[in-house]
Enzyme design. Structure first.
Site, PDB file in Angstrom:
ATOM      1  N   LYS A   2       0.672  -1.125  -0.026  1.00  0.00           N
ATOM      2  CA  LYS A   2      -0.030   0.087   0.047  1.00  0.00           C
ATOM      3  C   LYS A   2       0.882   0.926   0.178  1.00  0.00           C
ATOM      4  O   LYS A   2       0.755   2.130  -0.637  1.00  0.00           O
ATOM      5  CB  LYS A   2      -0.897  -0.041   1.140  1.00  0.00           C
ATOM      6  CG  LYS A   2      -1.539   1.306   1.610  1.00  0.00           C
ATOM      7  CD  LYS A   2      -2.463   1.271   2.591  1.00  0.00           C
ATOM      8  CE  LYS A   2      -1.690   1.747   3.946  1.00  0.00           C
ATOM      9  NZ  LYS A   2      -1.504   2.945   4.219  1.00  0.00           N
ATOM     10  N   ASN A   3       1.935   1.255   0.891  1.00  0.00           N
ATOM     11  CA  ASN A   3       2.671   2.565   1.010  1.00  0.00           C
ATOM     12  C   ASN A   3       3.536   2.932   0.070  1.00  0.00           C
ATOM     13  O   ASN A   3       4.086   3.772  -0.259  1.00  0.00           O
ATOM     14  CB  ASN A   3       3.465   2.475   2.266  1.00  0.00           C
ATOM     15  CG  ASN A   3       2.418   2.712   3.534  1.00  0.00           C
ATOM     16  OD1 ASN A   3       1.151   3.042   3.406  1.00  0.00           O
ATOM     17  ND2 ASN A   3       3.126   2.503   4.369  1.00  0.00           N
TER      18      ASN A   3
ATOM     19  N   CYS B 129      -4.499  12.923  12.861  1.00  0.00           N
ATOM     20  CA  CYS B 129      -5.175  11.871  12.841  1.00  0.00           C
ATOM     21  C   CYS B 129      -4.872  10.898  14.081  1.00  0.00           C
ATOM     22  O   CYS B 129      -3.880  11.381  15.042  1.00  0.00           O
ATOM     23  CB  CYS B 129      -4.583  10.772  11.754  1.00  0.00           C
ATOM     24  SG  CYS B 129      -2.731  10.281  11.998  1.00  0.00           S
TER      25      CYS B 129
ATOM     26  N   ARG C 273       0.992  14.626  13.207  1.00  0.00           N
ATOM     27  CA  ARG C 273       1.288  14.299  11.653  1.00  0.00           C
ATOM     28  C   ARG C 273       1.387  15.762  10.932  1.00  0.00           C
ATOM     29  O   ARG C 273       0.429  15.801   9.936  1.00  0.00           O
ATOM     30  CB  ARG C 273       0.670  13.173  11.109  1.00  0.00           C
ATOM     31  CG  ARG C 273       0.892  11.819  11.847  1.00  0.00           C
ATOM     32  CD  ARG C 273       0.046  10.765  11.300  1.00  0.00           C
ATOM     33  NE  ARG C 273       0.964  10.037  10.042  1.00  0.00           N
ATOM     34  CZ  ARG C 273       0.576   9.039   9.411  1.00  0.00           C
ATOM     35  NH1 ARG C 273      -0.742   8.493   9.746  1.00  0.00           N
ATOM     36  NH2 ARG C 273       1.106   8.638   8.444  1.00  0.00           N
TER      37      ARG C 273
ATOM     38  N   ASP D 128       5.060   0.894  11.856  1.00  0.00           N
ATOM     39  CA  ASP D 128       3.897   0.151  11.382  1.00  0.00           C
ATOM     40  C   ASP D 128       3.677  -1.517  11.724  1.00  0.00           C
ATOM     41  O   ASP D 128       2.569  -2.063  11.627  1.00  0.00           O
ATOM     42  CB  ASP D 128       3.721   0.197   9.734  1.00  0.00           C
ATOM     43  CG  ASP D 128       3.422   1.595   9.366  1.00  0.00           C
ATOM     44  OD1 ASP D 128       3.161   2.437  10.209  1.00  0.00           O
ATOM     45  OD2 ASP D 128       3.536   1.875   8.083  1.00  0.00           O
TER      46      ASP D 128
ATOM     47  N   ARG E 211      -8.722  -0.378   5.301  1.00  0.00           N
ATOM     48  CA  ARG E 211      -7.751   0.681   4.511  1.00  0.00           C
ATOM     49  C   ARG E 211      -6.584   0.032   4.215  1.00  0.00           C
ATOM     50  O   ARG E 211      -5.737   0.602   3.051  1.00  0.00           O
ATOM     51  CB  ARG E 211      -7.450   1.725   5.688  1.00  0.00           C
ATOM     52  CG  ARG E 211      -8.643   2.826   6.097  1.00  0.00           C
ATOM     53  CD  ARG E 211      -8.120   3.835   6.836  1.00  0.00           C
ATOM     54  NE  ARG E 211      -6.852   4.422   6.173  1.00  0.00           N
ATOM     55  CZ  ARG E 211      -6.045   5.208   6.901  1.00  0.00           C
ATOM     56  NH1 ARG E 211      -6.132   5.391   8.145  1.00  0.00           N
ATOM     57  NH2 ARG E 211      -4.833   5.611   6.207  1.00  0.00           N
TER      58      ARG E 211
HETATM   59  C1  UD1 Z   1       4.696   6.995   6.193  1.00  0.00           C
HETATM   60  C2  UD1 Z   1       3.744   5.602   6.026  1.00  0.00           C
HETATM   61  C3  UD1 Z   1       3.193   5.559   7.364  1.00  0.00           C
HETATM   62  C4  UD1 Z   1       4.442   5.044   8.452  1.00  0.00           C
HETATM   63  C5  UD1 Z   1       5.170   6.128   8.429  1.00  0.00           C
HETATM   64  C6  UD1 Z   1       6.466   6.087   9.211  1.00  0.00           C
HETATM   65  C7  UD1 Z   1       2.658   6.108   3.845  1.00  0.00           C
HETATM   66  C8  UD1 Z   1       1.588   6.258   3.177  1.00  0.00           C
HETATM   67  N1  UD1 Z   1       2.630   6.020   5.163  1.00  0.00           N
HETATM   68  O1  UD1 Z   1       3.818   7.979   6.776  1.00  0.00           O
HETATM   69  O2  UD1 Z   1       2.534   4.141   7.471  1.00  0.00           O
HETATM   70  O3  UD1 Z   1       4.034   4.788   9.551  1.00  0.00           O
HETATM   71  O4  UD1 Z   1       5.542   6.601   7.155  1.00  0.00           O
HETATM   72  O5  UD1 Z   1       7.257   4.894   8.661  1.00  0.00           O
HETATM   73  O6  UD1 Z   1       3.838   5.674   3.510  1.00  0.00           O
HETATM   74  N2  UD1 Z   1       6.583  14.688  10.297  1.00  0.00           N
HETATM   75  C9  UD1 Z   1       6.686  15.834  10.650  1.00  0.00           C
HETATM   76  N3  UD1 Z   1       6.614  16.737   9.226  1.00  0.00           N
HETATM   77  C10 UD1 Z   1       6.451  16.716   7.971  1.00  0.00           C
HETATM   78  C11 UD1 Z   1       6.116  15.010   7.962  1.00  0.00           C
HETATM   79  C12 UD1 Z   1       6.384  14.261   9.015  1.00  0.00           C
HETATM   80  O7  UD1 Z   1       7.071  16.417  11.597  1.00  0.00           O
HETATM   81  O8  UD1 Z   1       6.097  17.403   7.590  1.00  0.00           O
HETATM   82  C13 UD1 Z   1       7.026  13.701  11.402  1.00  0.00           C
HETATM   83  C14 UD1 Z   1       5.784  12.981  11.687  1.00  0.00           C
HETATM   84  O9  UD1 Z   1       4.614  13.556  12.294  1.00  0.00           O
HETATM   85  C15 UD1 Z   1       6.505  11.710  12.136  1.00  0.00           C
HETATM   86  C16 UD1 Z   1       7.518  11.493  11.561  1.00  0.00           C
HETATM   87  O10 UD1 Z   1       7.830  12.979  10.898  1.00  0.00           O
HETATM   88  O11 UD1 Z   1       6.590  11.764  13.555  1.00  0.00           O
HETATM   89  C17 UD1 Z   1       7.426  10.517  10.512  1.00  0.00           C
HETATM   90  O12 UD1 Z   1       6.404  10.734   9.638  1.00  0.00           O
HETATM   91  P1  UD1 Z   1       6.607  10.370   7.955  1.00  0.00           P
HETATM   92  O13 UD1 Z   1       7.773   9.536   7.954  1.00  0.00           O
HETATM   93  O14 UD1 Z   1       6.552  11.504   7.039  1.00  0.00           O
HETATM   94  O15 UD1 Z   1       5.255   9.464   7.913  1.00  0.00           O
HETATM   95  P2  UD1 Z   1       4.362   9.638   6.692  1.00  0.00           P
HETATM   96  O16 UD1 Z   1       5.056   9.843   5.493  1.00  0.00           O
HETATM   97  O17 UD1 Z   1       3.163  10.317   6.859  1.00  0.00           O
END
Ligand code: UD1
Length: 438
Positions: A22-23, A124, A129, A322, A414
């Site tokens: 999915k990711n 969420c 996030r 995850d 999902r």
């Molecule tokens: C992706 C995965 C999710 C997984 C996560 C971490 C997808 C669709 N989802 O989510 O299943 O749990 O990686 O492996 O691929 N953060 C910030 N600012 C930002 C972006 C992120 O502070 O602009 C923080 C987030 O709150 C979190 C951390 O960075 O604490 C990591 O998040 P991130 O790697 O961005 O997760 P996702 O890409 O949303």
């Protein structure tokens, strides 16, 4: 609302087909916005998040045709984007609120059209996030961004983003993907430092390269992208889902038995499988010589007690956040104390309370959970709170005495394609109750 009823006590045996990741599939779908060429994507998992991303593409004006595989666990999609030029280029709130990954269309839209409007995803269940890392880097590439009526409204005054040398403050999977896609059509060279190295990023990079993008450093924290004027179409097969495979490994560990996971990438699963070997599970790779499909045999004698292990989540190649919830469910069945520390998301222990309702002996202190096992879990009604938390409850159900009824199964749908059907194939007592009535 559907419910799942899990009747524990069965030993698992047989073969489970693992769907595409999915990711990885979500950013690959978003990447189709970078070209007027035809994109064909195979091994998309048949899950709600993929349907949502397809709706986002359709809302933007893309023509998407979808085919199901025979077992309906996977989809193939053909995406055409040639009619987007004069479109509204807006990803609406109604879709983005159900799936944060919709933010991944921002980079490609800005790179190709110089404008886009994407609803702010908001918080969420597992934490705040934010998307600041995505927006900061896009601004540095020349995008003007304002927040208007809950939407990220972005435009590029000169029409084309400019390559930058950028260090992310924090490792982010989504920000790395968004910026990597944007950089493919920017002018000049982009260097992304402190980039995420998750396998899903490698898969997106492989697709972008097949479209003609020039990307170096894949699998390392420094990505170098030389911007192209134009990208072409491609056909791409999405990698297997390491989190779905990991969930079945946890299910086997909790229930006992002998199963084979079909179409997996064993290297991507090492953070889990190495740990599982220490807890007492057998893991055996079964790749055919020259064969494209890799299999993993996972086995555990139901009479043998698992040993507890500490777990700390970290960006890849650390232990994936995850799989933290599923691992906690397994540790309720292991002898000894397990300390589980969540370092990626600030509120990712909601399954702990539900596991406690089932009889687990655990305590949460800040970002740490202390699990004392083994506990005899007993059936009751529990509530799924997010995608992976729901998977943890299914795993706990497999080890429980009596029926565990899991409400709000839409969270599970999902990200897992036909989870109850796949579990039934290996002998688990799992039943879906449509609309909440037995
Ligand atoms: C992706 C995965 C999710 C997984 C996560 C971490 C997808 C669709 N989802 O989510 O299943 O749990 O990686 O492996 O691929 N953060 C910030 N600012 C930002 C972006 C992120 O502070 O602009 C923080 C987030 O709150 C979190 C951390 O960075 O604490 C990591 O998040 P991130 O790697 O961005 O997760 P996702 O890409 O949303």
């Amino acid at each position: 609302m559907d419910r799942l009823i899990v009747s524990g006590g069965n030993i698992l045996s047989g073969t489970v087909p693992i769907s595409g990741a999915k990711n990885a599939a979500l950013p690959c779908l978003a990447a189709s916005l970078l070209t007027t060429g035809k994109i064909v994507l195979d091994h998309l998992p048949a899950v709600a998040d993929i349907r949502t991303m397809i709706k986002v593409l359709q809302a933007l004006g893309c023509d998407v045709t979808v085919d199901k595989t025979k077992d309906a666990f996977e989809l193939s999609a053909v995406v055409k984007t040639d009619s987007l030029e004069n479109g509204k280029l807006e990803a609406p709130y109604e879709l983005v609120k159900t799936m944060r990954a919709s933010i991944l269309v921002l980079g490609p839209l800005l790179a190709r059209f110089g404008r886009a409007s994407v609803s702010l995803p908001g918080g969420c269940a597992i934490g705040a996030r934010p998307v600041n890392l995505h927006l900061d880097a896009l601004q540095r590439m020349g995008a003007k961004i304002t927040i208007d009526g809950g939407y990220i409204v972005a435009s590029v005054p000169g029409g084309r983003l400019t390559g930058i040398d950028h260090t992310f403050d924090k490792v982010s999977v989504g920000a790395t993907e968004n910026l990597m896609m944007a950089a493919c059509l920017a002018s000049g060279v982009t260097v992304l430092r402190n980039a995420a190295v998750e396998p899903e990023i490698g898969d997106l990079a492989a697709m972008l390269r097949a479209m003609g993008a020039k990307i170096d450093g894949i699998g390392t924290p420094v990505l170098t992208i030389v911007g192209s004027d134009l990208l072409g179409g491609c056909r791409h097969a999405v990698i297997p889902d390491r989190i779905e495979a990991g969930t079945f490994i946890c299910a086997l560990a909790a229930a006992g038995g002998d199963i084979v996971l079909e179409r997996v990438e064993p290297d991507d699963l090492r953070p889990l499988t190495d740990l599982m070997t220490i807890t007492g599970c057998g893991i055996e790779e079964q790749s055919e010589r020259g064969g494209a499909v890799k299999r993993l045999r996972v086995f555990k004698d139901p009479g043998v007690r698992l040993r507890s292990r500490d777990v700390i989540t970290a960006p890849h190649p650390g232990f994936p956040t995850d799989l933290q919830a599923q691992m906690m469910a397994v540790m309720t069945q292991a002898a000894g104390i397990s300390i589980i520390r969540e370092t990626i998301f600030e509120n990712r222990f909601q399954h702990a309370m539900e596991l406690e309702r089932l009889g687990a002996n655990l305590r949460v202190e800040g970002n740490t959970a202390i699990v004392a096992g083994p506990s005899q879990l007993k059936g009751c009604t529990v509530m799924a709170t997010d995608l992976r938390a729901s998977a943890a409850l299914v795993i706990a159900g497999l080890a429980a005495k009596g029926d565990v009824t899991i409400d709000r199964v839409y969270h599970l749908d999902r990200g897992y394609a036909g989870i109850e059907r796949k579990l039934q194939t290996v002998g688990a007592g799992v039943q879906r109750v449509k609309g909440g009535r037995v």
